[in-house]
Write a protein that holds these residues in place. Structure first.
Motif, PDB file in Angstrom:
ATOM      1  N   GLY A  32       0.810  -1.207   0.000  1.00 27.35           N
ATOM      2  CA  GLY A  32       0.000   0.000   0.000  1.00 27.35           C
ATOM      3  C   GLY A  32       0.844   1.257   0.000  1.00 27.35           C
ATOM      4  N   SER A  33       2.048   1.185   0.566  1.00 23.27           N
ATOM      5  CA  SER A  33       2.885   2.381   0.591  1.00 23.27           C
ATOM      6  C   SER A  33       3.570   2.607  -0.742  1.00 23.27           C
ATOM      7  N   VAL A  34       3.699   1.539  -1.541  1.00 21.35           N
ATOM      8  CA  VAL A  34       4.394   1.693  -2.815  1.00 21.35           C
ATOM      9  C   VAL A  34       3.430   2.094  -3.922  1.00 21.35           C
ATOM     10  N   MET A  35       2.153   1.739  -3.758  1.00 16.63           N
ATOM     11  CA  MET A  35       1.168   2.034  -4.799  1.00 16.63           C
ATOM     12  C   MET A  35       0.055   2.876  -4.203  1.00 16.63           C
ATOM     13  N   PRO A  36       0.276   4.174  -4.075  1.00 18.28           N
ATOM     14  CA  PRO A  36      -0.784   4.997  -3.466  1.00 18.28           C
ATOM     15  C   PRO A  36      -1.893   5.296  -4.456  1.00 18.28           C
ATOM     16  N   LEU A  37      -3.116   5.084  -4.048  1.00 18.95           N
ATOM     17  CA  LEU A  37      -4.260   5.423  -4.881  1.00 18.95           C
ATOM     18  C   LEU A  37      -4.996   6.576  -4.222  1.00 18.95           C
ATOM     19  N   PRO A  38      -5.547   7.504  -5.012  1.00 21.88           N
ATOM     20  CA  PRO A  38      -6.121   8.716  -4.414  1.00 21.88           C
ATOM     21  C   PRO A  38      -7.248   8.452  -3.442  1.00 21.88           C
ATOM     22  N   GLY A  39      -7.967   7.337  -3.598  1.00 20.55           N
ATOM     23  CA  GLY A  39      -9.089   7.153  -2.707  1.00 20.55           C
ATOM     24  C   GLY A  39      -8.699   6.494  -1.397  1.00 20.55           C
ATOM     25  N   ARG A  40      -7.553   5.830  -1.397  1.00 19.98           N
ATOM     26  CA  ARG A  40      -7.242   4.977  -0.260  1.00 19.98           C
ATOM     27  C   ARG A  40      -6.334   5.693   0.724  1.00 19.98           C
ATOM     28  N   ASN A  41      -6.900   6.059   1.814  1.00 21.37           N
ATOM     29  CA  ASN A  41      -6.143   6.596   2.920  1.00 21.37           C
ATOM     30  C   ASN A  41      -5.334   5.455   3.543  1.00 21.37           C
ATOM     31  N   PHE A  42      -4.026   5.638   3.653  1.00 21.47           N
ATOM     32  CA  PHE A  42      -3.178   4.535   4.116  1.00 21.47           C
ATOM     33  C   PHE A  42      -3.576   4.075   5.508  1.00 21.47           C
ATOM     34  N   ILE A  43      -3.898   5.040   6.354  1.00 20.70           N
ATOM     35  CA  ILE A  43      -4.210   4.677   7.740  1.00 20.70           C
ATOM     36  C   ILE A  43      -5.550   3.982   7.815  1.00 20.70           C
ATOM     37  N   ARG A  44      -6.553   4.513   7.096  1.00 20.78           N
ATOM     38  CA  ARG A  44      -7.865   3.896   7.203  1.00 20.78           C
ATOM     39  C   ARG A  44      -7.877   2.554   6.518  1.00 20.78           C
ATOM     40  N   HIS A  45      -7.183   2.484   5.364  1.00 25.34           N
ATOM     41  CA  HIS A  45      -7.332   1.284   4.555  1.00 25.34           C
ATOM     42  C   HIS A  45      -6.413   0.168   4.992  1.00 25.34           C
ATOM     43  N   HIS A  46      -5.197   0.516   5.324  1.00 29.72           N
ATOM     44  CA  HIS A  46      -4.229  -0.539   5.592  1.00 29.72           C
ATOM     45  C   HIS A  46      -3.976  -0.753   7.076  1.00 29.72           C
ATOM     46  N   ILE A  47      -3.864   0.305   7.811  1.00 27.36           N
ATOM     47  CA  ILE A  47      -3.509   0.132   9.214  1.00 27.36           C
ATOM     48  C   ILE A  47      -4.735  -0.251  10.033  1.00 27.36           C
ATOM     49  N   ARG A  48      -5.866   0.398   9.745  1.00 25.03           N
ATOM     50  CA  ARG A  48      -7.126  -0.030  10.335  1.00 25.03           C
ATOM     51  C   ARG A  48      -7.030  -0.205  11.838  1.00 25.03           C
ATOM     52  N   GLY A  60      -7.683  20.937  18.235  1.00 22.92           N
ATOM     53  CA  GLY A  60      -8.289  21.565  19.398  1.00 22.92           C
ATOM     54  C   GLY A  60      -9.252  20.624  20.074  1.00 22.92           C
ATOM     55  N   THR A  61     -10.470  21.106  20.300  1.00 26.76           N
ATOM     56  CA  THR A  61     -11.430  20.294  21.028  1.00 26.76           C
ATOM     57  C   THR A  61     -12.224  19.386  20.099  1.00 26.76           C
ATOM     58  N   GLU A  62     -12.275  19.728  18.798  1.00 30.67           N
ATOM     59  CA  GLU A  62     -13.110  18.914  17.919  1.00 30.67           C
ATOM     60  C   GLU A  62     -12.304  17.718  17.430  1.00 30.67           C
ATOM     61  N   ARG A  63     -12.632  16.542  17.927  1.00 25.15           N
ATOM     62  CA  ARG A  63     -11.889  15.354  17.526  1.00 25.15           C
ATOM     63  C   ARG A  63     -12.805  14.320  16.901  1.00 25.15           C
ATOM     64  N   GLN A  64     -13.894  14.750  16.298  1.00 22.83           N
ATOM     65  CA  GLN A  64     -14.785  13.731  15.751  1.00 22.83           C
ATOM     66  C   GLN A  64     -14.183  13.109  14.501  1.00 22.83           C
ATOM     67  N   THR A  65     -13.896  13.959  13.506  1.00 25.79           N
ATOM     68  CA  THR A  65     -13.231  13.398  12.331  1.00 25.79           C
ATOM     69  C   THR A  65     -11.769  13.262  12.707  1.00 25.79           C
ATOM     70  N   GLY A  66     -11.525  12.431  13.669  1.00 24.51           N
ATOM     71  CA  GLY A  66     -10.338  12.474  14.511  1.00 24.51           C
ATOM     72  C   GLY A  66      -9.028  12.626  13.785  1.00 24.51           C
ATOM     73  N   GLY A  67      -8.107  13.187  14.502  1.00 24.69           N
ATOM     74  CA  GLY A  67      -6.742  13.151  14.024  1.00 24.69           C
ATOM     75  C   GLY A  67      -6.234  11.735  14.230  1.00 24.69           C
ATOM     76  N   TYR A  68      -5.010  11.518  13.855  1.00 27.78           N
ATOM     77  CA  TYR A  68      -4.434  10.200  14.019  1.00 27.78           C
ATOM     78  C   TYR A  68      -3.644  10.151  15.309  1.00 27.78           C
ATOM     79  N   SER A  69      -3.562   8.972  15.854  1.00 30.54           N
ATOM     80  CA  SER A  69      -2.752   8.835  17.057  1.00 30.54           C
ATOM     81  C   SER A  69      -1.271   8.901  16.663  1.00 30.54           C
ATOM     82  N   PHE A  70      -0.447   9.061  17.668  1.00 34.78           N
ATOM     83  CA  PHE A  70       0.995   9.202  17.414  1.00 34.78           C
ATOM     84  C   PHE A  70       1.535   7.969  16.700  1.00 34.78           C
ATOM     85  N   LEU A  71       1.089   6.783  17.144  1.00 37.89           N
ATOM     86  CA  LEU A  71       1.605   5.566  16.535  1.00 37.89           C
ATOM     87  C   LEU A  71       1.230   5.445  15.079  1.00 37.89           C
ATOM     88  N   GLU A  72       0.006   5.872  14.738  1.00 35.67           N
ATOM     89  CA  GLU A  72      -0.398   5.775  13.346  1.00 35.67           C
ATOM     90  C   GLU A  72       0.417   6.721  12.486  1.00 35.67           C
TER      91      GLU A  72
END
Lengths: 238, 318
Positions: B111-127, B200-212
């Motif tokens: 997934g890191s070698v073939m990035p596709l515009p729709g696929r977020n690496f964290i959402r799609h691969h790391i999950r 800030g305080t809005e974390r619904q469409t959350g940021g990523y954790s440090f590990l991700e």
């Protein structure tokens, strides 16, 4: 008296052998049964040593015993088969001996270099020991069942083929020069590097979960590759 | 000159061991944020995986939603519980970061070698299962591949020079180790800190954790390993072409991953963030190329420049 299953127990105190567990709750022992015999803990080798402490034997015997153990493990590495001797009686003498020998033999090359020399003695030590520790931590974190020092022992002993290759390389560099010597050295180092990887995998692979074996083998491959690179690029000072 | 040499490698290795331990320290310090972010994130993928999996009619989908949500809640609690109950001084805490199989690691690398515009690496691969195995061993491999390839390319480029005596240049390994590991740990830390501050305080469409974040940066460095091996080929135009290709691929993985988080912000901040990501990545690639793969320009001896002077001088004399 009968037990709960309806079978007849023996008269006296002893329940019948085949239904011993089933009927024990209902059995009441009428007499005190004298217990006879000796209870002895099986004596391990440590007890033997305690009785015969190494202070009583000549120093030569103590040293030779350890050397013989190290030598036996060398033979296990050179002919790796499914023996557990390397794992069971681990020791770190062999790895230390091999590490010091390899680091010493990697010295004396390009001695006139100011900056671009080969690895210093400390660098070889650090790479071998820190590399072994990190690989062991990696395999334990991935769920391996091997103990810390057993893994260090195996990784250290499997440097033996590369040390032999280093000796051969130094001899080749004395005799030949140029492309021929490079080709011979390349073949020797490649063969010993694959031997090291194969030997250590034979000892360590069983203790890893099945779907993570490649994840554990790859760092070992990288480790011996780096050591093989150090052996191959050793160039003597002119 | 020899004294600093002897201190260089232990110093370099101490530096990156320090980076490793200090990042562990930071992780434990921010563990509260980690847990919150982990739980919030684990609530999300439950919905996203659902949209992929469920294809039945609306009624059953709703039922599945509830079931999946319960299961998602359970699993998120379990995951959160794993990271909560064992403190950072126990071995199990770190074992939870290595909970990957061979197939998963290979899939993430692909997934890191073939990035596709729709696929977020964290959402799609790391999950929601970030691992430290990939980033650490990709960085270690990159260190040795850059140092060894640099040594080989120097050897090949200076082979014609009779005065050249092959040197293993082992000190470059320590320099490469410091550079690569600092990049792979400090830049994600800065990025995560910056994104968390902006969120800030809005974390619904959350940021990523440090590990991700560390995971994304670590896996995005994978493309540089074959690139550094191909850099041995001694053509300048090929090297610059390879740099551009690698930067495009690896940078696009990062941009695709971070764009959804950053685009909620003001336009200026969003574009600045993306620009800084690409700039740092480019600096790493170009810095490695310039330092480790020095072309033999300096090795051309002074004789050719002196000879025209002499010939012109003699011509002038005559």
């Amino acid at each position: 008296m009968t037990d709960s299953r309806g079978a007849v127990c023996g008269d006296g105190a002893f329940p019948s052998g085949t239904l011993a567990f089933a009927g024990l709750s209902d059995v009441s022992i009428s007499e005190d049964i004298p217990v006879e015999g000796d209870i002895s803990v099986p004596v391990g080798s440590q007890n033997v040593d305690d009785v015969f402490s190494t202070l009583d034997e000549p120093v030569k015997d103590t040293i030779l015993r350890d050397l013989r153990a190290v030598g036996k493990k060398f033979i296990h590495v050179m002919y790796p088969k499914q023996s557990s001797a390397l794992l069971r009686d681990w020791d770190l003498w062999g790895p230390l001996l091999l590490c010091v020998t390899l680091a010493l033999m990697l010295q004396g090359g390009s001695a006139d270099s100011k900056e671009d020399g080969g690895p210093q003695f400390a660098e070889v030590f650090v790479i071998i020991w820190f590399g072994s520790v990190i690989i062991t931590l990696n395999s334990k974190l991935l769920g391996g069942t091997i103990s810390f020092f057993q893994s260090l022992c195996v990784l250290g002993y499997c440097i033996l083929p590369l040390t032999v290759a280093m000796v051969v390389c130094r001899l080749v560099l004395l005799g030949f020069t140029g492309t021929i010597s490079f080709i011979i050295r390349l073949i020797v180092v490649t063969a010993s590097f694959s031997w090291s990887v194969f030997a250590s995998t034979a000892f360590l692979a069983d203790s890893q979960p099945a779907n993570r074996k490649a994840l554990v083998v790859y760092p070992i491959f990288l480790f011996y590759f780096v050591i093989g690179w150090m052996v191959l690029t050793f160039s003597p000072s002119q | 000159m020899s004294q600093p040499d002897r201190l260089q490698v232990p110093g370099g290795l101490l530096l990156w061991m320090n980076a490793w331990f200090s990042s562990v320290f930071f992780m434990s310090m921010f563990s509260a944020e980690l847990e919150e972010a982990a739980e919030l994130l684990s609530a999300d993928p439950g919905a996203s995986t659902l949209s992929l999996a469920s294809s039945g009619p609306a009624g059953s989908t709703r039922v599945d939603l509830e079931d999946e949500d319960d299961f998602g809640q359970e699993s998120s609690e379990l995951l959160g519980g794993e990271k909560q109950t064992s403190g950072f001084w126990t071995f199990e805490y770190y074992q939870s970061f290595f909970n990957v199989d061979t197939v998963q690691v290979l899939d993430r690398i692909k997934g890191s070698v073939m990035p596709l515009p729709g696929r977020n690496f964290i959402r799609h691969h790391i999950r929601n299962n970030p691992d430290l195995y990939g980033p650490f061993w990709i960085c270690a491999t990159l260190v040795f591949s850059v140092a060894i390839s640099g040594n080989l390319s120097t050897f090949l480029s200076e082979q014609g020079d009779p005065r050249y005596h092959y040197r293993p240049q082992f000190h470059k390994v320590s320099i490469a180790a410091v550079v690569v590991f600092l990049y792979a740990w400090l830049v994600p830390l800065a990025m995560w800190g910056f994104l968390t501050w902006r969120q800030g305080t809005e974390r619904q469409t959350g940021g990523y954790s440090f590990l991700e974040t560390v995971c994304v940066y670590g896996y995005s460095l994978f493309i540089y390993i074959p690139t550094s091996v191909l850099w041995i080929i001694p053509f300048e135009w090929l090297r610059w072409l390879l740099i551009v290709v690698a930067m495009v691929i690896s940078g696009s993985v990062l941009v695709i991953t971070f764009w959804p988080v950053v685009c909620d912000d003001t336009k200026a901040a969003a574009f600045t963030t993306v620009a800084i990501i690409m700039l740092l990545h480019a600096l790493l690639a170009i810095g490695c190329k310039l330092y480790f793969f020095q072309t033999a320009v300096h090795a051309v001896p002074v004789i050719p420049t002196a000879a025209p002077n002499r010939t012109t001088a003699t011509q002038q004399d005559h």
